[in-house]
Write a protein that holds these residues in place. Sequence first.
Motif: not given
Ligand SMILES: NC(=O)C1=CN([C@@H]2O[C@H](COP(=O)(O)OP(=O)(O)OC[C@H]3O[C@@H](n4cnc5c(N)ncnc54)[C@H](OP(=O)(O)O)[C@@H]3O)[C@@H](O)[C@H]2O)C=CC1
Length: 446
Positions: A258, A367, A410
Amino acid sequence: MTVKDILAAIQSDATSADFAAIPLPESYRAITVHKDETEMFAGLETRDKDPRKSTHLDEVPLPELGPGEALVAVMASSVNYNSVWTSIFEPLSTFGFLERYGRTNELAKRHDLPYHIIGSDLAGVVLRTGPGVNAWKPGDEVVAHCLSVEMESSDGHNDTMLDPEQRIWGFETNFGGLAEIALVKSNQLMPKPGHLSWEEAAAPGLVNSTAYRQLVSRNGAGMKQGDNVLIWGASGGLGSYATQFALAGGANPICVVSSDQKADICRSMGAEAIIDRNAEGYKFWKDERTQDPKEWKRFGKRIRELTGGEDIDIVFEHPGRETFGASVFVTRKGGTITTCASTSGYMHEYDNRYLWMSLKRIIGSHFANYREAWEANRLIAKGKIHPTLSKVYSLEDTGQAAYDVHRNLHQGKVGVLCLAPEEGLGVRDTELRAEHIDAINRFRNV
Ligand SMILES: NC(=O)C1=CN([C@@H]2O[C@H](COP(=O)(O)OP(=O)(O)OC[C@H]3O[C@@H](n4cnc5c(N)ncnc54)[C@H](OP(=O)(O)O)[C@@H]3O)[C@@H](O)[C@H]2O)C=CC1
Ligand SMILES: C/C=C/C(=O)SCCNC(=O)CCNC(=O)[C@H](O)C(C)(C)COP(=O)(O)OP(=O)(O)OC[C@H]1O[C@@H](n2cnc3c(N)ncnc32)[C@H](O)[C@@H]1OP(=O)(O)O
């Protein structure tokens, strides 16, 4: 005896016998949320719920050590999005998980407390092991993955994630990693990669293992060479590892980010196909209830421009409601959408005609099993995949760190120093580190 004596031992040449002889403190400092505050954000929009208000740095009593468990001195931990969910009490309060766990047996009752010590990553040193633990001993330098299972049912014997008593440590159990001491099951322990500092070693665990199962493992998408992989949030927690797996595995990541800055990070990892969703202004929803298939098509056209006309073999999904319709649409015939989350909302909508008529598959992933977590850590230890640590906070400032992640301020992963007095400590293999130093530092302070 205090945690200071433990730190002194870690910073000296203490032997395993020395560690075993250190008396354990009665209490330690930990990041908690409180059961009597679960309604504090009632009525607020999700984005206005502030982890800085709900997280506390408390002095808590040391939990009793049970069979098959270990107490670990935590040098560093990291912030995961599950700690954001816990601290905003969404989609539900985690105290329900602790109560349910507490009802399962006498030992599990320890977890059902009026406070929840959060955190699902750690790098540190084993202090004590419980009865029946032979593979680990006091003084061992470790990281811990966050899969807690009981293994009493055959359901999980092929794939430990399928255990009916599967829990995420520090989210669905108490005594997590954002603390000076943590309680884990010994099967969560893995060797700390020697070429990394404590905070670097604590950063990949949860997201790296999750991305590994979701994208690489046969339990997930089973990515192969040449696959076009659409990665949402490609410089975020999960995405920064998915991008590395795609590149290391000979696939072709199409990275969605983004901002320019995030696009540059993906480029520096080696990705070439990058979509700035902000700059290109995709609006997949016309209003709260109606999607806009024209926008799915515009997005798909952009992907085709970047791939020389090809569509997506695998979508690495986690934003959820906002993107899921587009993700299903842009996947090629026979392709796979693999999802592990729903950050923007869990009630997904997509046009099912595009799924069944084009024989696409949606795979739910969560996970990683014991073995997948071990394999993912092995790749870090060998310097094939690198931590994506950007910024490091003190334990006191964990609320701010979680706020930054909640507000998407972040990059990559955010670290937290627990017992480690400063960054950069704990490196044992300087040669391997020197070989990969640029990659290790790629996300730092960007
Ligand atoms: N089931 C599992 O085992 C796991 C689940 N999760 C879940 O995954 C999700 C992401 O975790 P994580 O990667 O650590 O989080 P982060 O916030 O570090 O990264 C997620 C990225 O997704 C993008 N994003 C966020 N919202 C939107 C949107 N509405 N549309 C498009 N892109 C979006 C953003 O990137 P940008 O703005 O650059 O597009 C953001 O930086 C969380 O909900 C977390 O709880 C995480 C780890 C394990
Ligand atoms: C590694 C990092 C990961 C992440 O970051 S993931 C992101 C964060 N995590 C989340 O957002 C998820 C949080 N968790 C939840 O939201 C909930 O946790 C779940 C929705 C996953 C599950 O909800 P639950 O309340 O635990 O389960 P139920 O199925 O809604 O209710 C249980 C009751 O439903 C009965 N039941 C279950 N399956 C069936 C069935 N097939 N037919 C009939 N009943 C069923 C059970 O028995 C039980 O009943 P009885 O309440 O009476 O005990």
